[in-house]
Design an enzyme around this catalytic site. Structure first.
Site, PDB file in Angstrom:
ATOM      1  N   CYS A 124       0.824  -1.205   0.000  1.00 26.19           N
ATOM      2  CA  CYS A 124       0.000   0.000   0.000  1.00 26.19           C
ATOM      3  C   CYS A 124       0.865   1.266   0.000  1.00 26.19           C
ATOM      4  O   CYS A 124       1.486   1.565  -1.023  1.00 26.19           O
ATOM      5  CB  CYS A 124      -0.994  -0.050   1.149  1.00 26.19           C
ATOM      6  SG  CYS A 124      -2.482   0.908   0.809  1.00 26.19           S
ATOM      7  N   HIS A 232      -3.684  -5.439   0.850  1.00 25.37           N
ATOM      8  CA  HIS A 232      -3.121  -5.729   2.176  1.00 25.37           C
ATOM      9  C   HIS A 232      -3.044  -7.222   2.429  1.00 25.37           C
ATOM     10  O   HIS A 232      -3.893  -7.795   3.107  1.00 25.37           O
ATOM     11  CB  HIS A 232      -3.955  -5.028   3.259  1.00 25.37           C
ATOM     12  CG  HIS A 232      -3.722  -3.563   3.294  1.00 25.37           C
ATOM     13  ND1 HIS A 232      -2.769  -2.971   4.084  1.00 25.37           N
ATOM     14  CD2 HIS A 232      -4.280  -2.570   2.566  1.00 25.37           C
ATOM     15  CE1 HIS A 232      -2.765  -1.674   3.866  1.00 25.37           C
ATOM     16  NE2 HIS A 232      -3.670  -1.402   2.934  1.00 25.37           N
ATOM     17  N   GLU A 234      -1.111  -8.674   4.380  1.00 27.74           N
ATOM     18  CA  GLU A 234      -0.768  -8.930   5.788  1.00 27.74           C
ATOM     19  C   GLU A 234      -1.996  -9.189   6.646  1.00 27.74           C
ATOM     20  O   GLU A 234      -1.913  -9.763   7.730  1.00 27.74           O
ATOM     21  CB  GLU A 234       0.040  -7.765   6.362  1.00 27.74           C
ATOM     22  CG  GLU A 234      -0.745  -6.582   6.894  1.00 27.74           C
ATOM     23  CD  GLU A 234      -1.433  -5.710   5.817  1.00 27.74           C
ATOM     24  OE1 GLU A 234      -1.189  -5.920   4.619  1.00 27.74           O
ATOM     25  OE2 GLU A 234      -2.231  -4.835   6.192  1.00 27.74           O
TER      26      GLU A 234
HETATM   27  N1  LIG Z   1      -2.456   6.965   2.256  1.00 27.57           N
HETATM   28  C1  LIG Z   1      -2.279   6.131   1.103  1.00 27.57           C
HETATM   29  C2  LIG Z   1      -1.840   4.731   1.528  1.00 27.57           C
HETATM   30  C3  LIG Z   1      -2.964   3.986   2.165  1.00 27.57           C
HETATM   31  C4  LIG Z   1      -2.553   2.863   3.100  1.00 27.57           C
HETATM   32  O1  LIG Z   1      -1.406   2.442   3.233  1.00 27.57           O
HETATM   33  N2  LIG Z   1      -3.589   2.399   3.794  1.00 27.57           N
HETATM   34  C5  LIG Z   1      -3.465   1.460   4.867  1.00 27.57           C
HETATM   35  C6  LIG Z   1      -3.817   2.141   6.178  1.00 27.57           C
HETATM   36  C7  LIG Z   1      -4.090   1.236   7.330  1.00 27.57           C
HETATM   37  C8  LIG Z   1      -3.160   0.027   7.372  1.00 27.57           C
HETATM   38  O2  LIG Z   1      -1.952   0.196   7.634  1.00 27.57           O
HETATM   39  O3  LIG Z   1      -3.632  -1.079   7.099  1.00 27.57           O
HETATM   40  C9  LIG Z   1      -3.555   6.067   0.273  1.00 27.57           C
HETATM   41  O4  LIG Z   1      -4.615   6.472   0.779  1.00 27.57           O
HETATM   42  O5  LIG Z   1      -3.472   5.626  -0.891  1.00 27.57           O
END
Ligand SMILES: N[C@@H](CCC(=O)NCCCC(=O)O)C(=O)O
Length: 263
Positions: A124, A232, A234
């Site tokens: 992400c 995600h 993970e």
């Molecule tokens: N801010 C960026 C990246 C989004 C992101 O990494 N979201 C995950 C947030 C919560 C987590 O760590 O699971 C976007 O909005 O594209």
């Protein structure tokens, strides 16, 4: 006198050590450096690696020393947006948090890790950082771009709903990712408002969302594992066979680095 006890002289290889850059969070007037459990656990339990959490609030003077200590780099997601001035844009989301310390730590970290031939895995925000570090740029509000879907989660929903699989991604046919997954399409979760606009130097798409947004990339010209996903894996990784394959692949790449005796 014969001794039946044979001594095993074959040393078990040490586990790979993987750098994880932390993010900033403010709570009750104090600044914290944080890392979410859900990113740490699969690196330990599925990739079989040892995490080295690096604070990003102290600058980059020790960057090379950090990289001397690790066999891979793992860049996680985070709710903050990358400062768009770092990819030549005005900020279109002034209401969204940023984490400039992490930006200014991770972008040179990525470039230095690539130069060293270290395996890199991004999730992400981590994917977006790799893209920006290599000269790519972002759609700051994918949901406002004509032709693209809204890839954000509903933050009013329970976390299990926020991380539920909500769309398919098409994997590039015959790519190593499609072969690893054993399919040309998988379903993924989606928690991002930003997305890849232009891929950075040497990056090649490995997966696309239904609206054509790049959802995974690699760097085929680099000898080391350089892979990132917008979703995600993970999240409850151990119960998702696709996630298990991804984290095992990263762990294998880091073990290969250890076997090379690079440090
Ligand atoms: N801010 C960026 C990246 C989004 C992101 O990494 N979201 C995950 C947030 C919560 C987590 O760590 O699971 C976007 O909005 O594209």
């Amino acid at each position: 006198m014969s001794n039946n006890n044979t001594v095993n002289t074959a040393k078990t290889p040490r586990k790979p050590v993987v750098l994880m850059s932390m993010g900033s969070q403010e709570r009750k007037g104090h600044d914290y450096q944080v890392m979410t459990h859900k990113y740490i656990v699969p690196l330990v339990e599925i990739s079989g690696c040892v995490p080295l959490l690096a604070p990003t609030c102290c600058g980059t003077d020790d960057l090379e020393q950090y990289l001397d200590m690790v066999d891979g780099v793992y860049l996680t997601g985070a709710g903050s947006n990358i400062d768009p001035s770092l990819y030549g844009q005005e900020n279109l989301t002034p209401g969204k948090s940023q984490d400039r310390d992490r930006d200014l730590f991770d972008l040179p970290l990525i470039r230095a890790a690539i130069a060293r031939g270290l395996p890199i895995f991004g999730i992400c925000r981590g994917m977006q950082e790799i893209n920006v570090a290599l000269g790519g740029d972002m759609h700051q509000k994918v949901y406002a771009e004509p032709g693209f879907d809204d890839h954000r989660e509903d933050t009013d929903e329970p976390v299990e709903v926020q991380y539920a699989q909500v769309h398919a991604v098409r994997l590039v046919p015959d790519s190593w990712l499609a072969k690893l997954m054993g399919s040309e399409e998988i379903r993924v979760n989606s928690l991002h408002g930003q997305g890849i606009k232009t891929l950075g130097k040497g990056l090649e798409a490995l997966a696309y969302a239904e609206d054509g947004l790049v959802e995974a990339f690699h760097a085929p010209a680099l000898p080391q594992f350089t892979f990132a996903v917008q979703w995600h894996p993970e999240w409850r990784a151990a119960s998702n066979p696709d996630s298990v394959k991804i984290f095992q692949a990263f762990g294998d790449a880091c073990r290969q680095r250890v076997a090379q005796g690079a440090r």
